[in-house]
Design a protein around this motif. Structure first.
Motif, short mmCIF file in Angstrom:
data_model
loop_
_atom_site.label_atom_id
_atom_site.label_comp_id
_atom_site.label_asym_id
_atom_site.label_seq_id
_atom_site.Cartn_x
_atom_site.Cartn_y
_atom_site.Cartn_z
N ALA A 101 7.15 -24.32 23.38
CA ALA A 101 8.05 -23.97 22.29
C ALA A 101 7.30 -23.12 21.27
CB ALA A 101 8.60 -25.23 21.62
N SER A 102 8.03 -22.27 20.58
CA SER A 102 7.45 -21.51 19.48
C SER A 102 7.18 -22.47 18.32
CB SER A 102 8.40 -20.40 19.04
OG SER A 102 9.58 -20.96 18.47
N LYS A 103 6.51 -21.97 17.29
CA LYS A 103 6.26 -22.81 16.12
C LYS A 103 7.56 -23.29 15.50
CE LYS A 103 1.96 -20.36 15.10
NZ LYS A 103 1.30 -19.37 14.20
N GLU A 104 8.54 -22.38 15.40
CA GLU A 104 9.84 -22.75 14.84
C GLU A 104 10.56 -23.74 15.75
OE1 GLU A 104 8.75 -19.70 15.28
OE2 GLU A 104 8.55 -18.87 13.26
N GLY A 105 10.48 -23.47 17.07
CA GLY A 105 11.13 -24.36 18.02
C GLY A 105 10.53 -25.74 18.04
N ARG A 106 9.23 -25.81 17.83
CA ARG A 106 8.55 -27.09 17.83
C ARG A 106 8.99 -27.96 16.65
NH1 ARG A 106 1.95 -27.86 18.00
NH2 ARG A 106 1.92 -29.83 19.14
N ILE A 107 9.20 -27.31 15.51
CA ILE A 107 9.65 -28.03 14.32
C ILE A 107 11.00 -28.70 14.57
CG2 ILE A 107 10.42 -27.76 11.93
CD1 ILE A 107 8.32 -25.50 11.68
N GLY A 108 11.85 -28.00 15.32
CA GLY A 108 13.19 -28.51 15.59
C GLY A 108 13.30 -29.35 16.85
N TYR A 109 12.15 -29.71 17.47
CA TYR A 109 12.12 -30.53 18.68
C TYR A 109 12.79 -29.87 19.88
CZ TYR A 109 10.94 -34.29 15.40
OH TYR A 109 10.35 -35.05 14.43
N THR A 110 12.89 -28.52 19.86
CA THR A 110 13.61 -27.87 20.95
C THR A 110 12.82 -27.86 22.26
OG1 THR A 110 12.79 -25.64 20.44
CG2 THR A 110 14.79 -26.37 19.30
N GLY A 111 11.51 -28.12 22.20
CA GLY A 111 10.75 -28.22 23.45
C GLY A 111 11.28 -29.35 24.32
#
Length: 279
Positions: free
Chosen positions: A221-231
């Motif tokens: 996940a990208s940094k932004e994606g990681r924040i939103g638990y999208t991984g």
């Protein structure tokens, strides 16, 4: 290729594109990459080592080189290496060993909803409640290159890039996967998560054939994606999509991943080893 995608033509051909030609050593159908005096096998899990391969490896070791095998299952291949090394009075060192997490389940929805760990249950509930906030796109013949380009964007904009462990920094690891992904649409699967058309996370799976289990090749996940638990959301979505009648059999491949350990319901003993001559 049988039940090992790392023995496929696409996997093997990618090695010559990924690495410097002068560093590649081919013995029968197996490829090794040489750096200094270490030859590292580019095939994983479990495969056949015939007498011709072992004889050539022995000659290489006698010249002072070290042979390294990574992600080797505790199975026939490993037993053969151990027996061969002992018989030839060579040293076999275990560099690392661990229990690789796997999941073989008949009702994946129920398994996630009633998982033994609260974190998986919470994250699965969040995934379901935020489905309208994200778009998940599964690969097919027409979109695979576009999706892969978005994967590289995610990888570049992740913590991995900051730590020089993104795919392009790891000897162009991205080249290892792209050919199998393009040429084996029935045995490869890429899922990408988007928010407002910006790629946030991805999950990449390979298998050898329709009867073999899936392997979690790459996940990020990208940094932004990681924040939103999208991984983990993207992984949930991917596993649900590829499951047949809610059944799934997957080897998570990696080691010491808390998320994979939470998801697993079985394990495979896996090792990194090296073989060298006695001093």
């Amino acid at each position: 290729m049988k039940n090992n995608f790392t023995l496929s033509n696409d996997w093997s051909k990618a090695i010559s594109i990924r690495y410097d030609i002068g560093s590649i050593v081919k013995i029968d159908d197996l490829y090794f990459v040489k750096k200094n005096n270490i030859l590292e096998c580019q095939h994983y899990f479990d495969f056949n080592l015939n007498s011709n391969i072992l004889k050539e490896l022995e000659n290489i070791i006698k010249k002072g080189n070290i042979i390294k095998f990574k992600y080797i299952d505790d199975g026939k291949c490993l037993n053969k290496i151990k027996s061969w090394a002992k018989k030839r009075k060579m040293i076999l060192n275990i560099i690392d060993e661990w229990e690789a997490p796997c999941l073989n389940i008949s009702d994946i929805d129920k398994y996630f909803e009633n998982n033994k760990t609260n974190q998986i249950k919470r994250n699965f509930k969040k995934y379901k409640s935020t489905l309208n906030n994200y778009k998940y796109v599964l690969s097919n013949i027409s979109n695979v290159l576009d999706l892969w380009n978005d994967v590289l964007f995610i990888d570049y904009n992740s913590w991995k890039k900051d730590n020089n462990c993104d795919m392009k920094s790891l000897s162009r690891e991205d080249l290892q996967y792209i050919f199998y992904l393009m040429n084996e649409p029935n045995n490869s699967s890429l899922n990408v998560c988007y928010k407002n058309n910006i790629p946030y996370s991805y999950s990449l799976l390979f298998r050898a054939n329709s009867k073999s289990k899936w392997y979690a090749v790459k996940w990020g996940a990208s940094k932004e994606g990681r924040i939103g638990y999208t991984g983990i959301f993207c992984l949930f979505d991917h596993l649900l999509k590829i499951s047949k009648d809610k059944n799934i059999n997957i080897d998570f491949w990696g080691r010491r991943s808390r998320a994979y350990d939470y998801l697993k319901n079985s394990e495979i003993h896996r090792l990194h080893i090296e073989v060298k001559k006695e001093v």
